[in-house]
Structure formats: C-alpha cells, structure tokens
Design an enzyme around this catalytic site. Structure first.
Site, mmCIF file in Angstrom:
data_model
loop_
_atom_site.group_PDB
_atom_site.id
_atom_site.type_symbol
_atom_site.label_atom_id
_atom_site.label_comp_id
_atom_site.label_asym_id
_atom_site.label_seq_id
_atom_site.Cartn_x
_atom_site.Cartn_y
_atom_site.Cartn_z
ATOM 1 N N CYS A 118 0.847 -1.187 0.000
ATOM 2 C CA CYS A 118 0.000 0.000 0.000
ATOM 3 C C CYS A 118 0.890 1.248 0.000
ATOM 4 O O CYS A 118 2.120 1.147 0.017
ATOM 5 C CB CYS A 118 -0.915 -0.007 1.224
ATOM 6 S SG CYS A 118 -0.035 0.219 2.792
ATOM 7 N N CYS A 138 -6.458 6.110 2.568
ATOM 8 C CA CYS A 138 -5.237 5.623 1.931
ATOM 9 C C CYS A 138 -5.188 6.201 0.527
ATOM 10 O O CYS A 138 -6.115 6.008 -0.262
ATOM 11 C CB CYS A 138 -5.288 4.101 1.895
ATOM 12 S SG CYS A 138 -3.742 3.315 1.493
ATOM 13 N N ARG A 186 9.184 1.622 2.567
ATOM 14 C CA ARG A 186 10.213 1.096 1.670
ATOM 15 C C ARG A 186 11.189 2.212 1.275
ATOM 16 O O ARG A 186 12.393 2.005 1.201
ATOM 17 C CB ARG A 186 9.532 0.516 0.426
ATOM 18 C CG ARG A 186 10.447 -0.195 -0.510
ATOM 19 C CD ARG A 186 9.690 -0.765 -1.683
ATOM 20 N NE ARG A 186 8.932 -1.951 -1.283
ATOM 21 C CZ ARG A 186 8.255 -2.707 -2.125
ATOM 22 N NH1 ARG A 186 8.215 -2.415 -3.417
ATOM 23 N NH2 ARG A 186 7.602 -3.762 -1.698
ATOM 24 N N CYS A 240 -4.209 0.138 2.688
ATOM 25 C CA CYS A 240 -3.508 0.418 3.950
ATOM 26 C C CYS A 240 -4.167 -0.237 5.162
ATOM 27 O O CYS A 240 -3.497 -0.553 6.137
ATOM 28 C CB CYS A 240 -3.438 1.929 4.193
ATOM 29 S SG CYS A 240 -2.497 2.834 2.971
ATOM 30 N N CYS A 259 3.231 1.301 2.898
ATOM 31 C CA CYS A 259 4.319 0.335 2.687
ATOM 32 C C CYS A 259 5.385 0.933 1.771
ATOM 33 O O CYS A 259 6.586 0.765 2.008
ATOM 34 C CB CYS A 259 3.779 -0.950 2.059
ATOM 35 S SG CYS A 259 2.589 -1.855 3.053
#
Length: 172
Positions: A40, A105, A47, A131, A43
């Site tokens: 999502c 999200c 990252r 999310c 994420c």
C-alpha cells in the site's frame, strides 16, 4: 565504550549495516512478488525510508574516516529511521482504527514532482494494496508493527553510536 565509539570510523560496520538494510528491501520484494502481498502507500513510504537507510550505509561505507561523509550518513540515517518509524506508527493506526473515516489511503505516492519514483520504477514504488488490510502477521504483529520495531532499533542504534562518539571526543 571506546570500541563502540570507533566502530563508525571503520568500513566493515557500515557494510554490515548496508547488508542488513539491503536484506530488508529484498524481503519486501519477496513479500510482494513471491507471496503476492500488494504494498500500500504506507508500505511504499516505509520502503522509501529503508532506501534512505541504505543510502546512509553506502555513504558511511564509502568514506568512514571522513569528517563530512560520516555526519551526512548519520543525518540520512536519523531522518530515514525516524521518518520510517512515524510512517509505520501511522500505518498501524490505520490498521487498528474502528472509525472507517479516520484515515484514507492515497492511491498514488506523494513523491516530489521532480522525483516521481512511482513512475520511474513502478515495479518497486507503485502502491496496489489497501492500507487498512492486515495480510500478514508474525507472532501476532503485522508488518507495519515489525517495521516500527525495526525503525526504532535503527534509531536507538544511531543514538547510542553518536552519543558514545561525542562522549569519547569530549573526554579527550
């Protein structure tokens, strides 16, 4: 304490740090492409924070003796680990809230216009997941909860290293 204070002036600890962070990125790609877990927006932001940690490791490993490169690596490390922690914390809140209108999200990452990473490398930065979904857990903790712990450990490690360096320098 002297030993710990001198670790960042050596290349090997920086390479170890870089290797650990690289494995986190490889693990994220394994979850995405082998386990089919769609990342999502949150994420993707986490990252990106891990990529910042990777950058800090590369900077530190390149010139561990440099009085310019090492503080830059510390700064990138600190910003990335704290930002990653805050994003992971917000992601946990999104997953655990009972109010469906508390969070939304986004569909596309909010990268700066001069650096649209999701357009340049969509296989790495494009968000396709939700999310609020908890698609994976280990020992009762979701992925953002594990990332919160990981980012906290990176932050504490940086604090300990910088503090011991400052204490050793002060005592000289």
């Amino acid at each position: 304490m002297n030993w710990l204070a001198h670790l960042p002036t050596q290349r090997t600890p920086w390479l170890l740090f870089t290797g650990i962070v690289f494995l986190l990125e490889v693990t994220a790609l394994f979850f995405q492409y082998q386990m089919g877990l769609a990342p999502c927006i949150m994420c993707i932001y986490q990252r990106t924070a891990v990529l910042g940690l990777l950058g800090a490791g590369v900077i530190g490993a390149a010139k561990p003796q440099s009085k310019i490169a090492r503080p830059v690596a510390y700064l990138v490390w600190g910003v990335s680990s704290v930002w990653g922690y805050l994003i992971a914390r917000e992601h946990i809140d999104m997953q655990t809230t009972t109010d469906p209108f508390a969070f939304s999200c986004e569909f596309e990452p909010n990268f700066p216009a001069f650096m649209p990473l999701h357009e340049w490398v969509p296989s790495f930065f494009q968000a396709t997941g939700d999310c609020g979904n908890i698609d994976w857990q280990f020992v009762g903790l979701s992925m953002p909860a594990w990332m919160e712990i990981i980012f906290a450990l990176f932050t504490v490690t940086l604090f300990v290293i910088v503090t011991t360096r400052l204490l050793i320098k002060k005592s000289i």
